[in-house]
Design a protein around this motif. Sequence first.
Motif, PDB file in Angstrom:
ATOM      1  N   GLU A   1       0.830  -1.395   0.243  1.00  0.00           N
ATOM      2  CA  GLU A   1      -0.485   0.096   0.067  1.00  0.00           C
ATOM      3  C   GLU A   1       0.609   1.313   0.173  1.00  0.00           C
ATOM      4  O   GLU A   1       0.318   2.243  -0.671  1.00  0.00           O
ATOM      5  N   GLU A   2       1.726   0.983   0.758  1.00  0.00           N
ATOM      6  CA  GLU A   2       2.931   2.147   1.347  1.00  0.00           C
ATOM      7  C   GLU A   2       3.517   2.888  -0.244  1.00  0.00           C
ATOM      8  O   GLU A   2       3.919   3.717  -1.105  1.00  0.00           O
TER       9      GLU A   2
ATOM     10  N   ASN B   1      -0.829   7.231  -5.060  1.00  0.00           N
ATOM     11  CA  ASN B   1      -1.562   7.226  -6.363  1.00  0.00           C
ATOM     12  C   ASN B   1      -1.192   6.691  -7.085  1.00  0.00           C
ATOM     13  O   ASN B   1      -1.676   6.999  -8.054  1.00  0.00           O
ATOM     14  N   HIS B   2      -0.632   5.481  -6.789  1.00  0.00           N
ATOM     15  CA  HIS B   2      -0.333   4.410  -8.081  1.00  0.00           C
ATOM     16  C   HIS B   2      -0.466   3.217  -7.665  1.00  0.00           C
ATOM     17  O   HIS B   2      -1.222   2.396  -7.178  1.00  0.00           O
ATOM     18  N   GLU B   3      -0.494   3.116  -9.599  1.00  0.00           N
ATOM     19  CA  GLU B   3      -1.054   1.568  -9.452  1.00  0.00           C
ATOM     20  C   GLU B   3      -0.429   0.792 -10.012  1.00  0.00           C
ATOM     21  O   GLU B   3       1.042   0.695 -10.447  1.00  0.00           O
ATOM     22  N   ASP B   4      -0.401  -0.868  -9.616  1.00  0.00           N
ATOM     23  CA  ASP B   4       0.626  -1.634  -9.185  1.00  0.00           C
ATOM     24  C   ASP B   4       0.505  -2.751 -11.228  1.00  0.00           C
ATOM     25  O   ASP B   4      -0.427  -3.233 -10.627  1.00  0.00           O
ATOM     26  N   ASP B   5       1.664  -2.188 -11.250  1.00  0.00           N
ATOM     27  CA  ASP B   5       1.501  -3.050 -12.733  1.00  0.00           C
ATOM     28  C   ASP B   5       1.713  -4.650 -13.125  1.00  0.00           C
ATOM     29  O   ASP B   5       1.384  -5.196 -13.449  1.00  0.00           O
ATOM     30  N   GLY B   6       2.584  -4.719 -11.554  1.00  0.00           N
ATOM     31  CA  GLY B   6       2.771  -6.331 -12.242  1.00  0.00           C
ATOM     32  C   GLY B   6       3.798  -6.316 -12.397  1.00  0.00           C
ATOM     33  O   GLY B   6       4.827  -7.406 -12.342  1.00  0.00           O
TER      34      GLY B   6
ATOM     35  N   GLU C   1       5.561  20.268 -17.210  1.00  0.00           N
ATOM     36  CA  GLU C   1       4.968  20.463 -16.029  1.00  0.00           C
ATOM     37  C   GLU C   1       4.408  19.488 -16.472  1.00  0.00           C
ATOM     38  O   GLU C   1       4.471  18.319 -18.122  1.00  0.00           O
ATOM     39  N   THR C   2       4.151  18.499 -15.931  1.00  0.00           N
ATOM     40  CA  THR C   2       3.640  16.908 -15.997  1.00  0.00           C
ATOM     41  C   THR C   2       1.929  16.634 -15.406  1.00  0.00           C
ATOM     42  O   THR C   2       1.430  17.155 -14.246  1.00  0.00           O
ATOM     43  N   SER C   3       1.484  15.253 -15.105  1.00  0.00           N
ATOM     44  CA  SER C   3       0.471  14.844 -15.059  1.00  0.00           C
ATOM     45  C   SER C   3       0.637  13.375 -14.037  1.00  0.00           C
ATOM     46  O   SER C   3       0.999  13.026 -14.226  1.00  0.00           O
ATOM     47  N   ASP C   4       0.574  13.805 -12.749  1.00  0.00           N
ATOM     48  CA  ASP C   4       0.879  12.561 -11.522  1.00  0.00           C
ATOM     49  C   ASP C   4      -0.365  12.644 -10.490  1.00  0.00           C
ATOM     50  O   ASP C   4      -0.129  13.236 -10.063  1.00  0.00           O
ATOM     51  N   ALA C   5      -0.897  11.481 -10.542  1.00  0.00           N
ATOM     52  CA  ALA C   5      -1.624  11.361  -9.293  1.00  0.00           C
ATOM     53  C   ALA C   5      -1.245  11.597  -7.664  1.00  0.00           C
ATOM     54  O   ALA C   5      -1.814  11.848  -6.858  1.00  0.00           O
TER      55      ALA C   5
ATOM     56  N   LEU D   1      -0.866  13.365   1.855  1.00  0.00           N
ATOM     57  CA  LEU D   1      -0.349  13.368   2.896  1.00  0.00           C
ATOM     58  C   LEU D   1      -1.611  12.626   4.173  1.00  0.00           C
ATOM     59  O   LEU D   1      -0.937  12.145   4.773  1.00  0.00           O
ATOM     60  N   GLU D   2      -2.804  13.102   3.825  1.00  0.00           N
ATOM     61  CA  GLU D   2      -3.618  11.907   3.969  1.00  0.00           C
ATOM     62  C   GLU D   2      -3.360  10.609   4.893  1.00  0.00           C
ATOM     63  O   GLU D   2      -3.514   9.728   6.027  1.00  0.00           O
ATOM     64  N   LYS D   3      -3.142  10.046   4.050  1.00  0.00           N
ATOM     65  CA  LYS D   3      -2.528   8.335   4.068  1.00  0.00           C
ATOM     66  C   LYS D   3      -1.936   8.300   4.974  1.00  0.00           C
ATOM     67  O   LYS D   3      -1.786   7.399   5.574  1.00  0.00           O
ATOM     68  N   PHE D   4      -0.373   9.390   4.833  1.00  0.00           N
ATOM     69  CA  PHE D   4       0.670   8.669   5.637  1.00  0.00           C
ATOM     70  C   PHE D   4       0.332   9.324   7.040  1.00  0.00           C
ATOM     71  O   PHE D   4       1.252  10.087   7.822  1.00  0.00           O
ATOM     72  N   GLU D   5      -0.947  10.507   7.054  1.00  0.00           N
ATOM     73  CA  GLU D   5      -1.635  10.988   8.351  1.00  0.00           C
ATOM     74  C   GLU D   5       0.436  12.301   8.565  1.00  0.00           C
ATOM     75  O   GLU D   5       0.400  12.201  10.094  1.00  0.00           O
ATOM     76  N   ILE D   6      -0.192  13.207   7.875  1.00  0.00           N
ATOM     77  CA  ILE D   6       1.045  14.238   7.733  1.00  0.00           C
ATOM     78  C   ILE D   6      -0.258  15.547   6.852  1.00  0.00           C
ATOM     79  O   ILE D   6      -0.541  15.160   6.129  1.00  0.00           O
TER      80      ILE D   6
END
Length: 628
Positions: free
Chosen positions: A420-421, A427-432, A541-545, A597-602
Amino acid sequence: MPTVAVDKADLWERLGHEYTTDEFDKLCFDYGLELDEDTTAEVEEAIKKGLPAERPQLKIEIPANRYDLLCIEGIARGLRIFLQKSAAPVYKLVYPLGGESNLLTVTVNPETSTIRPFFACAILRNIKFTPRSYASFIDLQDKLHQNICRRRQLVAIGTHDLDTLTPPFRYEARPPKDIKFAPLGKDKAYTAEELMVLYESEKHLSKYLPIIRDSPVYPIIYDAKDQVLSMPPIINSDHSKITLSTRNVFIDVTATDQTKLDIVVNIVSTMFSEYCDEPYTIEPVKVILANGQTRISPDLSGRYMTAHPSYVNSCTGLSLSATEVSTLLQRMALTASVSPSSVDEINVHIPPTRPDILHECDIMEDAAIAYGFNNLPDKFPTTSTVAQPLAISKLSDVIRNEWAFAGWVEVLPLILCSHEENFEWLNHEDDGNTAIKIANPKTLEFQVVRTSLIPGLLKTIRENRSHALPIKIFETSDVVFKDVSRERQARNERHAAAVLCNKSAGFEIVHGMLDRAMKMLEIPRIGNDDLKAETGYYIKETSDAMFFPGRAATIFYRPVPANKSTISSIKHDIQTALHVNSDLKIGTLGILHPTVLEKFEIGFPCSALEFTLEPFKKQMQKVWTNED
């Protein structure tokens, strides 16, 4: 390393000599063991106070791969051979009258392949137990279960009074509701389902229940009268339990690994074959496998290897002849003889009790032990070498120094993290095809090898939230990616990363950290539309979740051309004219998304920077690098 407690007086009797504690400590060291404790003083003190006390014991630490030394029988046997008080025993298979046709048989059912597919066994005939040898027999099984058997997950041992059973035997796998027998220590019969409930509160057995609990079938061993011998790896039947009066012992071993199965059945049978009327003899059993093939168990033939005195001498600094090396190896229970075809070859027979011998270097080590490590000559190396850091390490030090000089604190998080971390929380997906996953993670915190330094930095900030703002931390370390093009299927990559946590995001500060790092690496900054520049870096500039929308950028690097010939210059001009861009994407920077930041409690905004250092390292000889 496992520790074996042996009866002190019993060991002195077996060795034919009484040692002082210091003398025995030295003997253990010479043989590669370590005397951990002598309980004689404690026992004498307890006796003076009128308290009950056991006989004095010696607690000896054993190397983890020396399974033959996990009992007093093996220790005494090994030390007697080492001290040249006796020759190494020859373990023999003794067939019953009538030969192989009269061997006891065990038939393996095909259904066992779904749970514990491998089976081996042995018979110790006309054995005589004493209370101490019986206790040692039980203790060896427990030591093996905790060591090579991995708490019975890989291998399980069962021992039975053969005279209470009716051969031939069957090794099957049945649904738990169809299995019913009286387990060891109980006089009432239970189904396998009931046993799972019964032993949940039993301290010793409850830890083994999960091994088979969720399986649709359980392994079970029957005799010709459908009397249960055992339900491995949980419990034996009370009907066939061994006692001090047992004369014939049937040993069954089930496993999920063939190699460990063979090691365990050989160790158990050979260690206690010395108590048979004819010492060191074992009666084999014919195992009829699920595919119809037959196998004689156990296999005591051992293995043959070739050792070279020149190799032994080169490693130890000695000048021993082949005959002298052979003599040393015989002190370690290895049968050795000089090859008739070459004076630099020794034919070595590895007995079934020495599965730790895997390579010629193990034979060399045994020769060195027999010679005495303290007796080896002290010599300076014939060649001298000058060490130098890896190119990537020198590069990392440049970044570390500059960022530390800028007032940032270096941290060293763990290289393992949760799945998960590494993905979901960023906010990234695991492509395996990216992360190396741990096959058997001990905890949920250590599931994958990190592919980014950012999770470790964010966890560090989370654990240091009480510190005053701003928190400025960085790390330069390895991340790991899958790489099927390499033999090891993985690739290490050195990254540099920094995270700023403050009341304001501070994007310009991490941008400045990037600029400072590139300046120290002598990489000029160029515009993202400047196709004529020969080398340099720029951000786009880029788009990264992982980052806030519109507040993220990709870092690009244009490497210096490998050769600056006229042809390469023309090629570069053509690519420029055609707007062909071959620049490398080396990293990202930006303001982290609030959900991250919310998921890492910051609770404060953070800006992050991460890029790879691999493109900047100077070329070195391959022998000094991690390259394939």
